[in-house]
Motif scaffolding. Sequence first.
Motif, mmCIF file in Angstrom:
data_model
loop_
_atom_site.group_PDB
_atom_site.id
_atom_site.type_symbol
_atom_site.label_atom_id
_atom_site.label_comp_id
_atom_site.label_asym_id
_atom_site.label_seq_id
_atom_site.Cartn_x
_atom_site.Cartn_y
_atom_site.Cartn_z
ATOM 1 N N ASN A 46 0.822 -1.208 0.000
ATOM 2 C CA ASN A 46 0.000 0.000 0.000
ATOM 3 C C ASN A 46 0.859 1.264 0.000
ATOM 4 O OD1 ASN A 46 0.887 -0.154 2.628
ATOM 5 N ND2 ASN A 46 -1.133 -0.305 3.545
ATOM 6 N N SER A 51 -1.592 3.651 -4.999
ATOM 7 C CA SER A 51 -2.128 3.358 -3.667
ATOM 8 C C SER A 51 -2.736 4.595 -3.042
ATOM 9 C CB SER A 51 -1.013 2.898 -2.712
ATOM 10 O OG SER A 51 -0.505 1.661 -3.069
ATOM 11 N N GLN A 55 -3.101 2.739 2.977
ATOM 12 C CA GLN A 55 -4.467 2.292 3.206
ATOM 13 C C GLN A 55 -4.925 1.239 2.203
ATOM 14 O OE1 GLN A 55 -7.391 5.352 4.124
ATOM 15 N NE2 GLN A 55 -5.751 6.773 4.658
ATOM 16 N N SER A 56 -4.768 1.511 0.916
ATOM 17 C CA SER A 56 -5.332 0.617 -0.090
ATOM 18 C C SER A 56 -4.401 0.491 -1.293
ATOM 19 C CB SER A 56 -6.693 1.162 -0.542
ATOM 20 O OG SER A 56 -7.247 0.337 -1.536
ATOM 21 N N HIS A 92 -14.247 8.890 -0.385
ATOM 22 C CA HIS A 92 -14.086 7.799 -1.339
ATOM 23 C C HIS A 92 -13.272 8.293 -2.530
ATOM 24 C CE1 HIS A 92 -17.456 6.068 0.889
ATOM 25 N NE2 HIS A 92 -17.028 4.913 0.420
ATOM 26 N N GLN A 103 -8.225 2.148 -8.449
ATOM 27 C CA GLN A 103 -8.995 2.275 -7.209
ATOM 28 C C GLN A 103 -10.454 2.416 -7.614
ATOM 29 O OE1 GLN A 103 -7.895 2.064 -4.039
ATOM 30 N NE2 GLN A 103 -5.707 2.114 -4.511
ATOM 31 N N THR A 106 -13.026 3.467 -3.584
ATOM 32 C CA THR A 106 -12.394 2.971 -2.362
ATOM 33 C C THR A 106 -12.674 3.905 -1.200
ATOM 34 O OG1 THR A 106 -10.650 2.000 -3.709
ATOM 35 C CG2 THR A 106 -10.182 2.275 -1.360
ATOM 36 N N SER A 107 -13.099 3.330 -0.094
ATOM 37 C CA SER A 107 -13.348 4.091 1.123
ATOM 38 C C SER A 107 -12.013 4.452 1.780
ATOM 39 C CB SER A 107 -14.187 3.256 2.091
ATOM 40 O OG SER A 107 -14.485 3.993 3.242
ATOM 41 N N ILE A 108 -11.890 5.686 2.178
ATOM 42 C CA ILE A 108 -10.665 6.169 2.834
ATOM 43 C C ILE A 108 -10.891 6.146 4.344
ATOM 44 C CG2 ILE A 108 -9.127 8.156 3.077
ATOM 45 C CD1 ILE A 108 -9.843 8.837 0.149
ATOM 46 N N TRP A 109 -9.926 5.629 5.070
ATOM 47 C CA TRP A 109 -10.063 5.412 6.514
ATOM 48 C C TRP A 109 -9.790 6.650 7.355
ATOM 49 C CZ3 TRP A 109 -6.280 0.739 6.158
ATOM 50 C CH2 TRP A 109 -6.856 -0.247 5.357
ATOM 51 N N THR A 112 -4.021 10.677 5.860
ATOM 52 C CA THR A 112 -2.828 9.891 5.590
ATOM 53 C C THR A 112 -1.810 10.118 6.699
ATOM 54 O OG1 THR A 112 -3.144 9.960 3.207
ATOM 55 C CG2 THR A 112 -0.891 9.605 3.989
#
Length: 148
Positions: A46, A51, A55-56, A92, A103, A106-109, A112
């Motif tokens: 990631n 990326s 995260q993803s 997202h 991507q 994709t949900s972002i947590w 960063t």
Amino acid sequence: LHIEWRIDKNVKGENQDRGNSGIFLMGRYELQVLDNYNGITKTYVNGQAGSIYKQSPPLVNVCKAPGEWQTYDIIFTAPRFSDNGSVITPAHMTVLQNGVLVQNNTSIWGNTVYIGSPTYEKHAAKESITLQDHGHLTSFRNIWVREL
């Protein structure tokens, strides 16, 4: 957001030291820029180009060779917060790199972070785009934003 980027043709270094840069949406949600051509760069999954940093990972590696221009077409949905700062809906991101989906909504947590877990902090509905520089010769051009 449409943006074109290029890692220096004579990139030196290894791992995260190969043209490391990034595009921060709202100044806090990073899409990684790095030389990952042909999988030559050994780095955490990631942390590679495409990326959502730390995260993803991207769905596929579609990096071009250093020195070649690459594109990101980014569809970004900002997070929504309640009055008390809790997250109503997370951010997202959908990203096409060089025309290929890397991507998919994709949900972002959260923000960063280099170390630790991402978390959200309430912020304005519109904020700046930031281009990161880690001291590498990385170029950007043809940047435009269209609000959806």
